[in-house]
Design a protein around this motif. Structure first.
Motif: not given
Ligand SMILES: Nc1nc2c(ncn2[C@@H]2O[C@H](COP(=O)(O)OP(=O)(O)O)[C@@H](O)[C@H]2O)c(=O)[nH]1
Ligand SMILES: [Mg+2]
Length: 339
Positions: A179, A200, A218
């Motif tokens: 990230s 997430k 990501d």
């Protein structure tokens, strides 16, 4: 761009019914009184017409959501198909298309009946029958409409990317700095989105080249551990990424705090490399500001000159990596142009 992002969804069946009926009678009541028969005619016709339009608008919105599925890139279709099978989408699409004309037939039939009647009581009766038919119509499509709404809610949260452009995937075990790297390399502000099986939110960033643009995403929870630990549907979610074009940046954590031992990180790298054989994997050692010398040495032995060394924290090696990516972007676009 996520093709569902800007669409207006239909309302739930209960709301279409409630709001539609209210709206129809409100509009009818606005019609000023002239004479008993003429005013009754106008009002009853308005109630049928307004209700029809409201249902139709919602039906068309549902159809649009399904249309987009058929028009969009395979990448998005694969992600939809994880939960929404194509044959079911086809069935509902076909059914809703037919219903558009069925709905219109009901409207025309009863507008005609009201129009040719001279008795306000009869007009009211026809309007009520039409309303009943519309209500039955709505109840019959309730389940299919639920399906479309669920599909829409899922679809619009998917990452917004251009599958025809270049997409760099950032892979690697948890905590390796994925990230952080996406944020450092992105020029435009990154967007968050959800991807199936990632708990997430994922970041979608953009890298801008003088003439071209690329995306960088990501992949927490996807390309971060052994594929052999995955079940079938998780693998499908991961394989949907194969529809994208661009390199995979694989991050290694060489700090003493690394989540996995280095041999394990290398194994995951190899698995991904085997599975995504048409994609280039770029091995990147992150956290060289606080290296565990043993891990660092082992990686250098395995990858030699190919190993890119960076520290996201200290900004070491980032410009060089950016240069490399810009060159890759250029190469992708030139290849595309020459095809
Ligand atoms: N020492 C050091 N820590 C870093 C570096 N890059 C990222 N980190 C830290 O590593 C942790 C995990 O980073 P994150 O980007 O969330 O990793 P992700 O789980 O792969 O997305 C965070 O605490 C970062 O601050 C680096 O180059 N050096
Ligand atoms: Mg992360």
């Amino acid at each position: 761009m996520n093709p569902w992002e800007r669409l207006k969804p239909p309302l739930k069946i209960e709301d279409i019914e409630e709001i539609g009926f209210q709206k129809a009678s409100r509009e009818a009541n606005k019609i000023p009184y002239k004479s008993k028969v003429e005013t009754a005619r106008k009002r009853e016709m308005t109630r049928v017409r307004v209700l029809y339009r409201f249902i139709n608008t919602n039906l068309l919105r549902a159809l649009k959501i399904l249309d987009v599925y058929f028009e969009t890139h395979q990448f998005y279709r694969d992600l939809i198909n994880l939960y929404y099978p194509e044959n079911e989408i086809k069935r509902i699409h076909k059914r809703f298309l037919k219903l558009v004309s069925a709905l219109e037939d009901i409207k025309n039939e009863y507008l005609e009946k009201i129009n040719s009647s001279n008795s306000p009581d009869e007009m009211r009766k026809y309007r009520r029958v039409a309303q009943g038919k519309f209500a039955t119509f709505l109840h019959r499509i309730k389940e299919d409409m639920e399906f479309v709404l669920k599909l829409y809610r899922y679809a619009r949260r998917l990452p917004s990317i251009d599958p025809e452009g270049v997409t760099f995937l950032v892979a690697g075990p948890p905590n390796t700095g994925k990230s952080t790297l996406v944020n450092i390399l992105s020029t435009a502000k990154t967007k968050t989105a959800s991807y199936p099986f990632t708990t997430k939110d994922i970041f979608v960033g953009h890298i801008e080249h003088r003439y071209f643009k690329a995306q960088i995403i990501d992949t927490p929870g996807l390309l971060d551990r052994s594929l052999s630990e995955r079940n079938e549907i998780e693998l499908k979610a991961i394989y949907a990424l194969k529809n994208l074009r661009g390199d995979i940046l694989y991050l290694f954590d060489i700090s003493p705090e690394a989540y996995y031992p280095i041999s394990n990180q290398i194994n995951i790298y190899r698995e991904i490399s085997k599975e995504f054989e048409n994609r280039e994997l770029i091995p990147i050692a992150n956290k060289i500001d606080s290296p565990d010398e043993g891990k660092y040495k082992e990686l250098k032995e395995v990858f030699g000159e190919r190993l890119i060394e960076i520290s996201c924290l200290k900004g070491i090696g980032i410009n060089k990596l950016r240069e490399l990516l810009l060159n890759r972007i250029e190469k992708f676009y030139l290849e595309k142009l020459s095809r």
